[in-house]
Design a protein around this motif. Structure first.
Motif, PDB file in Angstrom:
ATOM      1  N   UNK A  18       0.847  -1.190   0.000  1.00 25.72           N
ATOM      2  CA  UNK A  18       0.000   0.000   0.000  1.00 25.72           C
ATOM      3  C   UNK A  18       0.884   1.242   0.000  1.00 25.72           C
ATOM      4  N   UNK A  19       0.408   2.294  -0.633  1.00 24.54           N
ATOM      5  CA  UNK A  19       1.241   3.482  -0.834  1.00 24.54           C
ATOM      6  C   UNK A  19       1.525   4.243   0.451  1.00 24.54           C
ATOM      7  N   UNK A  20       0.733   4.027   1.501  1.00 18.76           N
ATOM      8  CA  UNK A  20       0.889   4.820   2.719  1.00 18.76           C
ATOM      9  C   UNK A  20       1.706   4.133   3.803  1.00 18.76           C
ATOM     10  N   UNK A  21       2.211   2.936   3.556  1.00 19.06           N
ATOM     11  CA  UNK A  21       2.993   2.234   4.570  1.00 19.06           C
ATOM     12  C   UNK A  21       4.474   2.617   4.492  1.00 19.06           C
ATOM     13  N   UNK A  77       3.163  -0.773   9.219  1.00 22.81           N
ATOM     14  CA  UNK A  77       1.795  -0.606   8.719  1.00 22.81           C
ATOM     15  C   UNK A  77       1.116   0.575   9.411  1.00 22.81           C
ATOM     16  N   UNK A  78       0.401   1.389   8.633  1.00 19.54           N
ATOM     17  CA  UNK A  78      -0.357   2.502   9.202  1.00 19.54           C
ATOM     18  C   UNK A  78      -1.775   2.025   9.496  1.00 19.54           C
ATOM     19  N   UNK A  79      -2.140   2.062  10.763  1.00 25.33           N
ATOM     20  CA  UNK A  79      -3.430   1.558  11.212  1.00 25.33           C
ATOM     21  C   UNK A  79      -4.564   2.536  10.905  1.00 25.33           C
ATOM     22  N   UNK A  80      -5.570   2.072  10.144  1.00 32.94           N
ATOM     23  CA  UNK A  80      -6.804   2.820   9.884  1.00 32.94           C
ATOM     24  C   UNK A  80      -6.580   4.255   9.443  1.00 32.94           C
ATOM     25  N   UNK A 128      -1.833 -16.886  10.079  1.00 36.93           N
ATOM     26  CA  UNK A 128      -1.412 -15.548   9.666  1.00 36.93           C
ATOM     27  C   UNK A 128      -2.613 -14.807   9.106  1.00 36.93           C
ATOM     28  N   UNK A 129      -2.624 -13.500   9.274  1.00 39.53           N
ATOM     29  CA  UNK A 129      -3.744 -12.690   8.806  1.00 39.53           C
ATOM     30  C   UNK A 129      -3.927 -12.787   7.289  1.00 39.53           C
ATOM     31  N   UNK A 130      -5.138 -12.544   6.838  1.00 36.14           N
ATOM     32  CA  UNK A 130      -5.434 -12.591   5.403  1.00 36.14           C
ATOM     33  C   UNK A 130      -5.073 -11.295   4.711  1.00 36.14           C
ATOM     34  N   UNK A 131      -3.829 -10.897   4.826  1.00 34.79           N
ATOM     35  CA  UNK A 131      -3.322  -9.653   4.227  1.00 34.79           C
ATOM     36  C   UNK A 131      -2.172  -9.995   3.286  1.00 34.79           C
ATOM     37  N   UNK A 132      -2.017  -9.278   2.175  1.00 30.05           N
ATOM     38  CA  UNK A 132      -0.957  -9.615   1.233  1.00 30.05           C
ATOM     39  C   UNK A 132       0.350  -8.868   1.454  1.00 30.05           C
ATOM     40  N   UNK A 133       0.325  -7.749   2.187  1.00 28.44           N
ATOM     41  CA  UNK A 133       1.490  -6.857   2.205  1.00 28.44           C
ATOM     42  C   UNK A 133       2.596  -7.271   3.172  1.00 28.44           C
ATOM     43  N   UNK A 134       2.428  -8.370   3.904  1.00 27.61           N
ATOM     44  CA  UNK A 134       3.552  -8.907   4.671  1.00 27.61           C
ATOM     45  C   UNK A 134       3.962 -10.269   4.108  1.00 27.61           C
ATOM     46  N   UNK A 135       3.785 -10.399   2.797  1.00 29.49           N
ATOM     47  CA  UNK A 135       4.081 -11.678   2.149  1.00 29.49           C
ATOM     48  C   UNK A 135       4.705 -11.468   0.770  1.00 29.49           C
ATOM     49  N   UNK A 136       5.581 -12.390   0.417  1.00 29.56           N
ATOM     50  CA  UNK A 136       6.147 -12.457  -0.925  1.00 29.56           C
ATOM     51  C   UNK A 136       5.588 -13.718  -1.569  1.00 29.56           C
ATOM     52  N   UNK A 137       5.053 -13.585  -2.789  1.00 26.35           N
ATOM     53  CA  UNK A 137       4.432 -14.712  -3.486  1.00 26.35           C
ATOM     54  C   UNK A 137       5.221 -15.033  -4.758  1.00 26.35           C
ATOM     55  N   UNK A 145       6.237 -15.335   4.548  1.00 30.59           N
ATOM     56  CA  UNK A 145       5.511 -14.464   5.476  1.00 30.59           C
ATOM     57  C   UNK A 145       6.522 -13.796   6.402  1.00 30.59           C
ATOM     58  N   UNK A 146       6.446 -12.456   6.544  1.00 36.21           N
ATOM     59  CA  UNK A 146       7.360 -11.757   7.443  1.00 36.21           C
ATOM     60  C   UNK A 146       6.570 -10.895   8.420  1.00 36.21           C
TER      61      UNK A 146
END
Length: 299
Positions: A125-128, A248-251, A195-204, A151-152
């Motif tokens: 995400x652009x804001x992290x 990560x920027x929360x909300x 692990x959470x269902x988020x893509x931005x802490x993962x490399x695929x 996963x990191x």
């Protein structure tokens, strides 16, 4: 000139033309862009102008230099497109895909993925805030262990740049292997909750995504969960590290994933419905039924 000699001239000219064409194509192909890079970074943007200057600096500071940075401008109405184009003129690693209207982060990520050439891909995400060793460390671990998903860990800050505890730990339930390759069948009851269902802490691995036709749902919120959860069950090799590589920027109210709470239940229902359909179609539901039930009550 006899007909036989004329025919020989024609044949000779034909072979000369073919030879010149082969030489031209060889030289042209050698001048083409690389067919692969270690990592493709895919970033959907919507009115992200406030974050872009620092984002560009963060990627210039990456210790891995060989990557591609794919921006998908999702119908921004501010200076997002102009800023990216200006930076693109100075950095050949940057690609820009411009959408005429806002279609949502899920669709933007799918479009960006189709343009990627990396061995691995990461969706950010652009804001992290991206740590300098994000790409190098994650790629090194992923390629060394030949995994489908790496996963990191990450840190979390709120809109006041203070550390926040509201965001649940990226790892949910034990047991799960750390610093060791495992498959989803090793943790069938925890596959959706390790692990959470988020893509931005993962490399695929990109070939893995393509092979299994994995994609993001076009939803206003939680558009990434279906992609991540289906990747978990289709992966053969997963690796988890507790190295912190991102903040990560929360909300954040300007985040591309920000939306009204009124639609959240609808999007969660859609995610769970599509995930169950996927599991039944792949004949995996009975294997991961307990974990699916857990995530259904703790989405």
């Amino acid at each position: 000139m006899s007909f036989r000699r004329f025919r020989l001239y024609i044949i000779l000219l034909f072979f000369i033309a073919v030879s010149l064409f082969i030489i031209f194509m060889f030289q042209y192909n050698n001048k083409k862009e690389p067919t692969s890079v270690p990592v493709s970074v895919i970033i959907p943007c919507y009115n992200s102008q406030i974050y872009l200057p620092s984002l560009f600096l963060m990627f210039k500071a990456q210790t891995l230099k060989n990557y591609e940075l794919i921006f998908v401008d999702d119908g921004s109405t501010d200076n997002t497109n102009f800023l990216i184009r200006n930076e693109q003129a100075k950095d050949k690693r940057i690609k820009l895909i411009t959408l005429k209207k806002n279609t949502g982060a899920g669709n933007a990520r799918n479009i960006g993925l189709r343009s990627a050439i990396g061995e691995y891909v990461i969706f950010l995400d652009s804001d992290d805030i991206f740590h300098p060793n994000l790409l190098k460390t994650s790629y090194k671990l992923a390629s060394k262990n030949n995994v489908d998903i790496l996963v990191f860990n990450f840190e979390c800050i709120n809109s006041n740049n203070a550390s926040c505890k509201q965001y649940r730990d990226f790892l949910f339930e034990y047991p799960y292997p750390i610093n060791k390759v495992f498959s989803p069948k090793d943790i069938p009851d925890n596959v959706f909750t390790f692990s959470r269902g988020i893509p931005w802490n993962k490399l695929f691995k990109r070939d893995f995504i393509i092979k299994n036709n994995l994609h993001f749902l076009n939803l206003k919120i939680h558009n990434d969960s279906f992609f991540v959860y289906t990747s978990y069950v289709m992966a053969e090799r997963i690796y988890v590290t507790k190295k912190i590589l991102l903040t990560y920027r929360w909300h954040n109210k300007d985040s591309i994933t920000s939306t009204h709470k009124a639609v959240e239940e609808e999007c969660i229902k859609k995610n769970l419905g599509e995930l169950k359909r996927f599991l039944l179609e792949k004949k995996l539901y009975n294997i991961y039924k307990r974990s699916f039930q857990k995530i259904s009550t703790n989405f």
